[in-house]
Design an enzyme around this catalytic site. Structure first.
Site, mmCIF file in Angstrom:
data_model
loop_
_atom_site.group_PDB
_atom_site.id
_atom_site.type_symbol
_atom_site.label_atom_id
_atom_site.label_comp_id
_atom_site.label_asym_id
_atom_site.label_seq_id
_atom_site.Cartn_x
_atom_site.Cartn_y
_atom_site.Cartn_z
ATOM 1 N N PHE A 222 -36.421 23.492 28.127
ATOM 2 C CA PHE A 222 -37.059 22.191 28.293
ATOM 3 C C PHE A 222 -36.796 21.584 29.674
ATOM 4 O O PHE A 222 -37.549 20.724 30.134
ATOM 5 C CB PHE A 222 -36.586 21.232 27.194
ATOM 6 C CG PHE A 222 -35.296 20.515 27.480
ATOM 7 C CD1 PHE A 222 -35.287 19.236 28.029
ATOM 8 C CD2 PHE A 222 -34.070 21.110 27.192
ATOM 9 C CE1 PHE A 222 -34.097 18.567 28.276
ATOM 10 C CE2 PHE A 222 -32.885 20.456 27.443
ATOM 11 C CZ PHE A 222 -32.894 19.170 27.989
ATOM 12 N N LYS A 223 -35.751 22.053 30.347
ATOM 13 C CA LYS A 223 -35.445 21.521 31.671
ATOM 14 C C LYS A 223 -36.597 21.742 32.664
ATOM 15 O O LYS A 223 -36.730 21.011 33.641
ATOM 16 C CB LYS A 223 -34.170 22.172 32.217
ATOM 17 C CG LYS A 223 -32.939 22.040 31.316
ATOM 18 C CD LYS A 223 -32.425 20.623 31.260
ATOM 19 C CE LYS A 223 -31.227 20.494 30.340
ATOM 20 N NZ LYS A 223 -29.990 21.024 30.889
ATOM 21 N N ASP A 224 -37.443 22.749 32.409
ATOM 22 C CA ASP A 224 -38.586 22.996 33.291
ATOM 23 C C ASP A 224 -39.534 21.798 33.334
ATOM 24 O O ASP A 224 -40.214 21.585 34.341
ATOM 25 C CB ASP A 224 -39.369 24.222 32.829
ATOM 26 C CG ASP A 224 -38.611 25.521 33.014
ATOM 27 O OD1 ASP A 224 -37.878 25.646 34.004
ATOM 28 O OD2 ASP A 224 -38.761 26.422 32.162
#
Length: 481
Positions: A119-121
């Site tokens: 999810f950091k993307d």
């Protein structure tokens, strides 16, 4: 829109978005927050619903972000968002799809379809575009110093690799990440990417980042910036997917939903807090921890107690193996009426002296759940295995261990939360193959883009747990001035 520090006094100077984008941490050691949260109304929500349906996620991102950014022209901001959120990068035109689990109240918001399967993307791809845009405007360079417990590092490096004006120095806790997480980072050969394994836990890496930022002379000489969620731009990017998921689950603009969020450093759920403060109809914010339950302990007792490195358990949801939640300071700033002096005392002198602070007897803590919607729970390795196995056998849905923490804690609150609950996915199962195999007896499929990654050559240096050693390493590789 002006920004202030969580440790600033009334009347202290404010800063613009473009300034805090490159600075990261405030000079006084605090974190930047908006001087006020923009407020939503019925018309804005209706407009956003139409934008998402007709123009897609990138245009919605521009509409949300422009409420916080007034020093980047609207057309330029739209171009930044369109370059960040493409079907090529995220696999689907929707960018952030959401699926219901069976016919019950739980949904999963799919945030992990980006370049590194985490999810950091969602924030990091935008941050890379922001940095490149602003550095070109200033004809400048930036040296990014970051810390990762697993996914932030690879997301940052994939977003910044090959950018001429940016160098990345990423600190990792030696031996604390999964083999896949390590391979994602250490296999990169781009000359602007530097991986550093530190003898310690994630909290030690994070402390080094803060210590280097506190050296004003070094920070200025080597143009030190941040990609961790201490950087406000990272956090505000995450507000967008709360809006998108709310729009996709609801049919009316007064309909409330809840979010269950696996949380270690408090950045992901802090974005939900910001969205709720703006007026997005969010019912509960359900915080899920693993065995490292510092945040759950606070929401249950009012006591925030930082653990020593030796007390931080190495778990099967390693990206949450954290005991110093940097973004928690942003929430406490709001909780305490935006009293910068009080926040500075708690997160500065009090934590340094006592390793803890206690708000249990304050009127602010008494109204925490009603005013801010926070509730919490924790999960164990056995809970994660049971949750992964149950979803796989009953619904054909395979999730990673961090998302399993979120699903498990969401189940704990089902009878007391009267709204649909969207669990925020943390990563794809492939990043945690050992735990997935233990739970369901199968090895998750490796996406084609990661074929052979575990066998690729590694580029990483080992350094001691010492800010001075990190500064020397940066100085050896970066021109000063």
């Amino acid at each position: 829109m002006e920004y202030i520090s969580t440790r600033g006094l009334p009347g202290a100077p404010t800063a613009s978005f473009s300034h805090i984008l490159l600075e990261g941490l405030a000079a006084d050691g605090g974190l930047y927050v908006p001087a006020r949260y923009p407020q939503l109304d019925e018309q804005i929500l209706e407009d956003w619903r139409a934008v998402l349906a007709t123009a897609g996620y990138s245009t919605l991102a521009q509409r949300v972000l422009q409420l916080f950014i007034d020093d980047i022209p609207a057309d330029d901001l739209l171009g930044i968002c369109r370059r960040a959120y493409t079907t090529e990068k995220f696999g689907r035109p929707s960018i952030v799809p959401v699926d219901r689990i069976g016919d019950g109240p739980l949904w999963i918001g799919h945030l992990s379809n980006g370049p590194t399967a985490a999810f950091k993307d969602m924030a990091m791809q935008l941050l890379g575009e922001f940095f490149e845009y602003e550095l070109a405007r200033r004809d400048g360079r930036l040296t990014i110093l970051g810390a990762t417990s697993g996914d932030t590092g690879s997301s940052a490096e994939y977003a910044m690799r090959g950018r001429d004006r940016i160098s990345v120095y990423m600190l990792t806790p030696a031996g604390r990440m999964t083999p896949f997480q390590q391979a994602q980072m250490f296999s990169l050969s781009d000359p602007n990417i530097h991986n550093i394994a530190v003898d310690g836990v994630f909290d030690d890496c994070q402390d080094i980042v803060k210590a280097v930022n506190a050296d004003a002379g070094f920070k200025a000489a080597y143009r030190i910036g941040a990609v961790n969620s201490i950087n406000w731009a990272r956090l505000v990017a995450q507000v967008v997917y709360y809006v998108a998921l709310w729009l996709r689950v609801t049919t009316r603009n007064d309909q409330r939903i809840s979010f269950a969020v696996p949380s270690g450093n408090f950045g992901n759920i802090c974005a939900g807090h910001v969205a709720r403060q703006m007026g997005l109809p969010i019912d509960a914010l359900i915080l899920a921890t693993n065995e490292n339950d510092v945040l759950h302990e606070f929401f249950q007792t009012g006591v925030y107690r930082v653990r020593q490195g030796s007390e931080v358990a190495a778990t099967s949801s390693p990206s949450m193996d954290i005991s110093k939640a940097s973004n928690f300071e942003r929430f406490v700033f709001d909780l305490l009426g935006r009293d910068g002096a009080r926040v500075a005392e708690l997160f500065g002198e009090r934590l340094a002296r006592d390793g803890r602070f206690d708000l249990s007897q304050t009127p602010e803590f008494a109204q925490l759940a009603d005013r801010y919607g926070f509730i919490s729970g924790s999960s164990t390795h056995a809970d994660r295995l049971e949750t992964i196995r149950g979803l796989w056998e009953n619904n054909g849905v395979l999730i990673d261990p961090h998302t399993a923490d979120g699903v498990h804690v969401a189940h704990q609150w089902l009878r007391r939360v009267n709204s649909p609950i969207v669990v925020l996915e943390t990563a794809l199962p492939v990043k945690f193959a050992e735990t997935i195999h233990e739970a369901v007896g199968v090895v998750p499929e490796v996406p084609a883009r990661f074929a052979g990654i575990l066998d690729a050559p590694r580029r990483v240096v080992e350094l001691p747990n010492d800010p001075e050693a990190i500064k020397r390493y940066i100085a050896e590789h970066e021109p000063a001035g």
